[in-house]
Design an enzyme around this catalytic site. Structure first.
Site, PDB file in Angstrom:
ATOM      1  N   SER A  46     -10.149 130.243  24.953  1.00 37.63           N
ATOM      2  CA  SER A  46     -10.567 130.593  23.603  1.00 37.63           C
ATOM      3  C   SER A  46     -10.791 129.329  22.790  1.00 37.63           C
ATOM      4  CB  SER A  46      -9.479 131.463  22.960  1.00 37.63           C
ATOM      5  OG  SER A  46      -9.619 131.428  21.570  1.00 37.63           O
ATOM      6  N   ALA A  57      -0.763 110.269  28.778  1.00 34.90           N
ATOM      7  CA  ALA A  57      -0.186 109.237  29.654  1.00 34.90           C
ATOM      8  C   ALA A  57       0.273 109.906  30.946  1.00 34.90           C
ATOM      9  CB  ALA A  57       0.998 108.564  28.969  1.00 34.90           C
ATOM     10  N   LYS A  85      -2.152 102.117  33.228  1.00 34.87           N
ATOM     11  CA  LYS A  85      -0.758 102.128  32.763  1.00 34.87           C
ATOM     12  C   LYS A  85       0.105 101.561  33.882  1.00 34.87           C
ATOM     13  CE  LYS A  85       2.975 105.323  31.612  1.00 34.87           C
ATOM     14  NZ  LYS A  85       3.370 106.732  31.476  1.00 34.87           N
ATOM     15  N   PRO A 103       8.873  99.886  35.084  1.00 34.84           N
ATOM     16  CA  PRO A 103       7.576  99.663  35.737  1.00 34.84           C
ATOM     17  C   PRO A 103       7.269 100.691  36.808  1.00 34.84           C
ATOM     18  CG  PRO A 103       9.256  98.283  36.749  1.00 34.84           C
ATOM     19  CD  PRO A 103       9.965  99.121  35.708  1.00 34.84           C
ATOM     20  N   LEU A 340       2.196 124.006  30.131  1.00 36.83           N
ATOM     21  CA  LEU A 340       3.207 124.281  29.105  1.00 36.83           C
ATOM     22  C   LEU A 340       3.747 125.698  29.199  1.00 36.83           C
ATOM     23  CD1 LEU A 340       1.382 122.398  26.202  1.00 36.83           C
ATOM     24  CD2 LEU A 340       3.376 121.608  27.511  1.00 36.83           C
ATOM     25  N   THR A 351       5.610 113.163  32.248  1.00 33.16           N
ATOM     26  CA  THR A 351       5.692 113.884  33.521  1.00 33.16           C
ATOM     27  C   THR A 351       4.969 115.236  33.544  1.00 33.16           C
ATOM     28  OG1 THR A 351       7.855 114.554  32.677  1.00 33.16           O
ATOM     29  CG2 THR A 351       7.828 112.906  34.434  1.00 33.16           C
ATOM     30  N   ILE A 353       1.842 116.335  33.150  1.00 26.50           N
ATOM     31  CA  ILE A 353       0.610 116.483  33.935  1.00 26.50           C
ATOM     32  C   ILE A 353       0.957 116.413  35.422  1.00 26.50           C
ATOM     33  CG2 ILE A 353      -1.616 115.363  34.481  1.00 26.50           C
ATOM     34  CD1 ILE A 353      -1.785 114.724  31.425  1.00 26.50           C
TER      35      ILE A 353
HETATM   36  C1  FAD Z   1       4.003 116.127  21.901  1.00 22.33           C
HETATM   37  C2  FAD Z   1       3.532 116.205  23.309  1.00 22.33           C
HETATM   38  C3  FAD Z   1       3.195 115.047  24.003  1.00 22.33           C
HETATM   39  C4  FAD Z   1       2.802 115.117  25.336  1.00 22.33           C
HETATM   40  N1  FAD Z   1       2.541 113.973  26.027  1.00 22.33           N
HETATM   41  C5  FAD Z   1       2.281 114.039  27.350  1.00 22.33           C
HETATM   42  C6  FAD Z   1       2.039 112.875  28.112  1.00 22.33           C
HETATM   43  O1  FAD Z   1       2.000 111.773  27.607  1.00 22.33           O
HETATM   44  N2  FAD Z   1       1.829 113.022  29.436  1.00 22.33           N
HETATM   45  C7  FAD Z   1       1.821 114.233  30.043  1.00 22.33           C
HETATM   46  O2  FAD Z   1       1.683 114.301  31.263  1.00 22.33           O
HETATM   47  N3  FAD Z   1       1.975 115.361  29.322  1.00 22.33           N
HETATM   48  C8  FAD Z   1       2.213 115.287  28.013  1.00 22.33           C
HETATM   49  N4  FAD Z   1       2.374 116.421  27.292  1.00 22.33           N
HETATM   50  C9  FAD Z   1       2.161 117.710  27.943  1.00 22.33           C
HETATM   51  C10 FAD Z   1       0.661 117.978  28.055  1.00 22.33           C
HETATM   52  O3  FAD Z   1       0.074 117.933  26.785  1.00 22.33           O
HETATM   53  C11 FAD Z   1       0.440 119.342  28.689  1.00 22.33           C
HETATM   54  O4  FAD Z   1       1.165 119.443  29.871  1.00 22.33           O
HETATM   55  C12 FAD Z   1      -1.009 119.532  29.007  1.00 22.33           C
HETATM   56  O5  FAD Z   1      -1.821 119.263  27.904  1.00 22.33           O
HETATM   57  C13 FAD Z   1      -1.256 120.928  29.492  1.00 22.33           C
HETATM   58  O6  FAD Z   1      -1.282 121.854  28.445  1.00 22.33           O
HETATM   59  P1  FAD Z   1      -1.725 123.320  28.795  1.00 22.33           P
HETATM   60  O7  FAD Z   1      -3.078 123.271  29.407  1.00 22.33           O
HETATM   61  O8  FAD Z   1      -0.635 123.947  29.558  1.00 22.33           O
HETATM   62  O9  FAD Z   1      -1.766 124.049  27.388  1.00 22.33           O
HETATM   63  P2  FAD Z   1      -2.828 124.003  26.188  1.00 22.33           P
HETATM   64  O10 FAD Z   1      -3.485 122.681  26.040  1.00 22.33           O
HETATM   65  O11 FAD Z   1      -2.103 124.544  24.992  1.00 22.33           O
HETATM   66  O12 FAD Z   1      -3.964 125.026  26.607  1.00 22.33           O
HETATM   67  C14 FAD Z   1      -3.772 126.405  26.483  1.00 22.33           C
HETATM   68  C15 FAD Z   1      -5.096 127.106  26.736  1.00 22.33           C
HETATM   69  O13 FAD Z   1      -4.892 128.513  26.704  1.00 22.33           O
HETATM   70  C16 FAD Z   1      -5.845 129.106  25.878  1.00 22.33           C
HETATM   71  N5  FAD Z   1      -5.305 130.319  25.310  1.00 22.33           N
HETATM   72  C17 FAD Z   1      -4.086 130.504  24.720  1.00 22.33           C
HETATM   73  N6  FAD Z   1      -3.975 131.775  24.281  1.00 22.33           N
HETATM   74  C18 FAD Z   1      -5.137 132.402  24.597  1.00 22.33           C
HETATM   75  C19 FAD Z   1      -5.649 133.717  24.405  1.00 22.33           C
HETATM   76  N7  FAD Z   1      -4.960 134.657  23.743  1.00 22.33           N
HETATM   77  N8  FAD Z   1      -6.893 133.995  24.847  1.00 22.33           N
HETATM   78  C20 FAD Z   1      -7.637 133.063  25.509  1.00 22.33           C
HETATM   79  N9  FAD Z   1      -7.204 131.807  25.709  1.00 22.33           N
HETATM   80  C21 FAD Z   1      -5.971 131.482  25.259  1.00 22.33           C
HETATM   81  C22 FAD Z   1      -6.150 128.042  24.828  1.00 22.33           C
HETATM   82  O14 FAD Z   1      -7.387 128.287  24.183  1.00 22.33           O
HETATM   83  C23 FAD Z   1      -6.166 126.798  25.697  1.00 22.33           C
HETATM   84  O15 FAD Z   1      -7.428 126.670  26.307  1.00 22.33           O
HETATM   85  C24 FAD Z   1       2.722 116.367  25.964  1.00 22.33           C
HETATM   86  C25 FAD Z   1       2.999 117.541  25.239  1.00 22.33           C
HETATM   87  C26 FAD Z   1       3.410 117.457  23.931  1.00 22.33           C
HETATM   88  C27 FAD Z   1       3.722 118.721  23.181  1.00 22.33           C
END
Ligand code: FAD
Length: 520
Positions: A46, A57, A85, A103, A340, A351, A353
């Site tokens: 969405s 990272a 990195k 490191p 997530l 960690t 990713i």
């Molecule tokens: C503060 C912070 C820092 C981070 N830093 C790191 C880092 O340095 N290194 C690392 O490895 N990881 C890091 N992470 C974790 C990393 O951001 C996530 O693991 C990664 O972005 C994966 O996110 P995701 O795809 O699971 O979720 P999201 O990016 O939230 O994607 C969710 C998807 O689901 C869709 N969706 C949700 N509900 C609906 C619905 N009802 N209908 C249709 N679609 C829907 C959304 O549109 C979106 O496309 C960090 C996380 C946070 C919170």
């Protein structure tokens, strides 16, 4: 798209719910291997909901994921404005004013089967060892801002350098999306408003969009982010909360303009109730303040973040809330949660990713043929739990191994009880500096050594086996190592020079035409 059933048109229909990093990593990998006429991968995402937009990272195994997908490294770095990195610099963790580097890669070289860190501890006891950082190719290069690509199998000391990437999260997802779509993955845009389940088995059968469109599937990968649309909202799998060990529950993320050339490492600076990341990319720097709302209000966290960034802010800080922990079962019914939706252990060692990548590899290894076998599903859940708990313990170590007592937050984490698995590791280290890798643990000896020593946890005594080697020989071998790393690092180009020489630096004028689709 017409209202009604979307015909995915294959025997095995895999539906990936979510188009963030997790969703597109999954779709890129699956479409490469599964689009053989039998299986079809469809991503539902969405645009209105969007993605979490952080996660920039990584750790070295990301290179295996890229290799699996045949991603050319220079093209990838250019498309994602990525940088290298070599590790993480930790500031103010053991005590305020402390600095150490965790490191990638190894420390020194073992001699006659005796682990290097034991030799180091022996030399340190004699006062002649210098710093552990002098014995790491990655650390010495990072301190000078240098980079060289290790040649596989080469005898050069550069081959001891391990590396990962920093990249722009949005561009990374876009890169993978393009790849997945080229490999045949489908994409359906729209907000899912309902999840349909089989009345008997309880398995998910389809998701329904706001528009009325229904996407049916046999297997669902929940990449919907923190809310866990399928795994939690539909299946009520439950979440194991680890915030008593990892009380961070909030982050403010804010990009800034680069100040100078990007350094090849992440920085994690501890503040009074959390810590701040600095992730340097080619075109900007990612910053964020991760904090515990039980000990600090968002207004104060924002003030601290603004006071400590180096460049001009490019946007206002964005607040994210989370609960550290993991889903009780990563795979429940016919839903596998990745990213997530499966859990979050806060970003201190970058960690998340990797956990996605590992989940994809594990799912491939246990992919159901026709029906889902409980034993294969349980094996997936067992393996993922083990990995999450390993990562959890290593992250907790950074908080537990502090001498800081200057705030309520630091006193809490310093004095808290930790999981037994971690308590045992700390005790083994405290006695004789011994570290044992259990199962397929992600963090190995150099990582534990870096954090323990970096946060001033010195063993009472080194392993007596180190005494079996001649003192003079060890001292001279160590001096040679130090000199070797220093001289090798000094001969390397700066990371920016390296990226430019490799054609991996994004140049707006030449790149837009060169890149298919022109990622921006
Ligand atoms: C503060 C912070 C820092 C981070 N830093 C790191 C880092 O340095 N290194 C690392 O490895 N990881 C890091 N992470 C974790 C990393 O951001 C996530 O693991 C990664 O972005 C994966 O996110 P995701 O795809 O699971 O979720 P999201 O990016 O939230 O994607 C969710 C998807 O689901 C869709 N969706 C949700 N509900 C609906 C619905 N009802 N209908 C249709 N679609 C829907 C959304 O549109 C979106 O496309 C960090 C996380 C946070 C919170």
């Amino acid at each position: 798209m017409d209202k009604g059933i979307v015909n995915i048109n294959a025997v095995d229909r895999v539906v990936v719910v979510g188009g963030g990093t997790a969703g597109w990593m999954t779709a890129a990998a699956m479409s490469r291997y599964f689009n053989n006429g039998r299986r079809k991968v469809t991503v539902v995402e969405s645009d209105a909901i969007g993605t979490v937009g952080v996660g920039e990272a990584t750790i070295p195994p990301i290179k295996n994921f890229n290799a699996m997908l045949d991603i050319p490294e220079n093209e990838f770095l250019k498309a994602t404005r990525g940088t290298f990195k070599l590790g993480i610099e930790f500031v103010n963790w053991g005590q305020q004013g402390d600095r150490y580097f965790h490191p990638f890669g190894t420390y020194g070289q073992d001699l006659h089967g005796i682990q290097f860190h034991q030799l180091f501890l022996r030399e340190a006891a004699r006062g002649t060892a210098g710093s552990i950082s002098d014995y790491s190719m990655s650390t010495v290069a990072a301190a000078l801002g240098r980079f060289g690509r290790p040649a596989p199998g080469a005898k050069s000391l550069v081959s001891q350098m391990a590396y990962a990437f920093h990249f722009d999260a949005g561009l990374y997802a876009a890169y993978l999306r393009k790849m997945a779509e080229q490999q045949g993955a489908g994409r359906v845009e729209g907000r899912i408003v309902q999840v349909h389940r089989n009345g008997e088995s309880g398995d998910v059968t389809s998701v329904e969009l706001e528009s009325g469109v229904i996407v049916e599937g046999d297997l669902f990968v929940d990449c919907s982010g923190f809310r866990g649309l399928l795994i939690e909202e539909a299946l009520e799998t439950g979440y194991e909360d680890w915030s008593h060990w990892l009380p961070m529950d909030s982050a403010l993320a804010m990009p800034t303009a680069n100040v100078g050339s990007p350094p090849p490492f992440t920085r994690a600076t501890a503040h009074t109730a959390g810590w701040q990341w600095r992730i340097p990319l080619q075109h900007r720097t990612g910053n964020g303040h991760v904090f515990s709302s039980a000990y600090m209000q968002a207004e104060e966290a924002e003030r601290i973040l603004r006071d400590h960034v180096e460049g001009e802010p490019l946007a206002d800080p964005r607040l994210l809330r989370f609960t550290t922990g993991m889903r009780k079962k990563a795979w429940n019914h016919n839903v596998i949660s990745l990213g997530l939706s499966a859990g979050f252990i806060e970003p201190l060692e970058s960690t998340s990713i990797h956990l996605i990548q590992n989940g994809i590899a594990r799912l491939f290894a246990l992919f159901p043929e026709k029906a889902i076998s409980p034993v294969e599903r349980d094996e997936y859940n067992r393996g993922m739990r083990e990995l999450y708990e390993d990562v959890r313990d290593f992250i907790i170590l950074h908080y537990k191994a502090t001498q800081r007592g200057d705030s309520e937050f630091w006193r809490y984490v310093r004095d808290m009880d930790v999981p037994e698995s971690l308590a045992r590791k700390i005790e083994l280290w405290r006695l004789h500096g011994r570290i044992f890798r259990e199962n397929a643990e992600l963090f190995t000896m150099p990582s534990w050594t870096a954090v323990m020593l970096g946060q001033n946890i010195w063993p009472e005594r080194y392993d007596p086996i180190a005494d079996t080697l001649d003192e003079q020989r060890v001292a001279s071998a160590m001096a040679q190592m130090r000199e070797g790393y220093r001289a090798t690092a000094q001969a390397l180009p700066s990371q920016e020079e390296f990226l430019r020489q490799s054609g991996a630096w994004y140049d707006e004028k030449s790149t837009v035409a060169a890149m298919p689709g022109g990622f921006r």
